[in-house]
Design an enzyme around this catalytic site. Structure first.
Site, PDB file in Angstrom:
ATOM      1  N   GLU A  21      16.371  66.967 -23.617  1.00  0.00           N
ATOM      2  CA  GLU A  21      16.018  65.697 -22.771  1.00  0.00           C
ATOM      3  C   GLU A  21      14.425  65.559 -22.105  1.00  0.00           C
ATOM      4  O   GLU A  21      13.958  64.744 -20.966  1.00  0.00           O
ATOM      5  CB  GLU A  21      16.720  65.446 -21.706  1.00  0.00           C
ATOM      6  CG  GLU A  21      18.355  64.729 -22.346  1.00  0.00           C
ATOM      7  CD  GLU A  21      19.204  64.715 -21.501  1.00  0.00           C
ATOM      8  OE1 GLU A  21      19.513  63.516 -21.931  1.00  0.00           O
ATOM      9  OE2 GLU A  21      19.646  65.712 -21.140  1.00  0.00           O
ATOM     10  N   TYR A  53      10.498  41.443  -4.179  1.00  0.00           N
ATOM     11  CA  TYR A  53      10.734  42.193  -4.832  1.00  0.00           C
ATOM     12  C   TYR A  53      10.160  41.937  -5.902  1.00  0.00           C
ATOM     13  O   TYR A  53      10.247  43.314  -7.203  1.00  0.00           O
ATOM     14  CB  TYR A  53      11.904  41.237  -5.831  1.00  0.00           C
ATOM     15  CG  TYR A  53      11.224  39.756  -6.057  1.00  0.00           C
ATOM     16  CD1 TYR A  53      10.889  39.650  -7.581  1.00  0.00           C
ATOM     17  CD2 TYR A  53      12.535  38.754  -5.235  1.00  0.00           C
ATOM     18  CE1 TYR A  53      10.404  38.118  -7.966  1.00  0.00           C
ATOM     19  CE2 TYR A  53      12.243  37.375  -5.638  1.00  0.00           C
ATOM     20  CZ  TYR A  53      11.300  36.810  -7.068  1.00  0.00           C
ATOM     21  OH  TYR A  53      11.035  35.555  -7.665  1.00  0.00           O
ATOM     22  N   VAL A  72      21.335  61.736 -12.770  1.00  0.00           N
ATOM     23  CA  VAL A  72      21.101  60.065 -12.320  1.00  0.00           C
ATOM     24  C   VAL A  72      21.244  59.860 -10.687  1.00  0.00           C
ATOM     25  O   VAL A  72      20.970  58.962 -10.031  1.00  0.00           O
ATOM     26  CB  VAL A  72      21.798  59.165 -13.168  1.00  0.00           C
ATOM     27  CG1 VAL A  72      21.101  59.011 -15.240  1.00  0.00           C
ATOM     28  CG2 VAL A  72      22.918  59.580 -13.456  1.00  0.00           C
ATOM     29  N   GLU A  73      21.898  61.051 -10.703  1.00  0.00           N
ATOM     30  CA  GLU A  73      22.635  60.739  -9.091  1.00  0.00           C
ATOM     31  C   GLU A  73      21.516  60.689  -8.536  1.00  0.00           C
ATOM     32  O   GLU A  73      21.312  60.136  -6.849  1.00  0.00           O
ATOM     33  CB  GLU A  73      23.557  61.748  -8.606  1.00  0.00           C
ATOM     34  CG  GLU A  73      25.084  61.560  -9.405  1.00  0.00           C
ATOM     35  CD  GLU A  73      25.473  62.037 -10.809  1.00  0.00           C
ATOM     36  OE1 GLU A  73      26.335  61.705 -11.541  1.00  0.00           O
ATOM     37  OE2 GLU A  73      24.596  62.507 -11.368  1.00  0.00           O
ATOM     38  N   LYS A  98      21.881  54.427 -17.609  1.00  0.00           N
ATOM     39  CA  LYS A  98      21.183  55.845 -18.509  1.00  0.00           C
ATOM     40  C   LYS A  98      21.857  55.640 -20.057  1.00  0.00           C
ATOM     41  O   LYS A  98      22.531  55.616 -20.483  1.00  0.00           O
ATOM     42  CB  LYS A  98      21.000  56.703 -18.266  1.00  0.00           C
ATOM     43  CG  LYS A  98      20.490  58.204 -19.171  1.00  0.00           C
ATOM     44  CD  LYS A  98      20.483  59.909 -18.652  1.00  0.00           C
ATOM     45  CE  LYS A  98      20.161  60.766 -19.936  1.00  0.00           C
ATOM     46  NZ  LYS A  98      20.675  62.097 -19.293  1.00  0.00           N
TER      47      LYS A  98
END
Length: 122
Positions: A21, A53, A72-73, A98
């Site tokens: 990864e 936006y 991801v946190e 993900k």
């Protein structure tokens, strides 16, 4: 409370804990709900009075594409911090997924809420 939102913002980045990864860019997807009083924008029909936006999306794309994360946190927390501080958003809900990370699941990820909905009200 008004909500400005972005759905399924896809960004390629380095994310993950496994060696493979760290060598390949993967796509993550973000959904954001951001508290913002749109009353003045509605009255004036002027973008200067609302949460842009497109500017939020461009900023998050640049940040995430240029970063590398293990979790991801961590990515979600830092993205939320950028939106709250740079765009003066009092509350947000951010969903970061993900896709394909777990066999048999469409996606995995986190949903975080930061800030106060009360401070966004008139």
């Amino acid at each position: 409370m008004d909500i400005v939102y972005i759905r399924d913002l896809k960004v390629d980045t380095i994310i993950g804990i496994y060696d493979w990864e760290r060598e390949v860019r993967q796509t993550v997807s973000l959904d954001l709900e951001m508290a913002f009083d749109i009353g003045e924008a509605a009255r004036t029909d002027n973008i200067e009075h609302t949460l842009n936006y497109k500017a939020v999306a461009k900023r998050l794309i640049a940040f995430i594409e240029g970063s590398e994360f293990l979790l991801v946190e961590t990515m979600a927390e830092q993205a939320a911090d950028i939106v709250r501080k740079e765009f003066k958003v009092s509350w947000l809900r951010l969903r970061l997924s993900k896709p394909g990370a777990v066999r048999g699941a469409r996606d995995v990820g986190v949903i975080i809420e930061r800030g106060s909905k009360q401070s966004a009200e008139i």
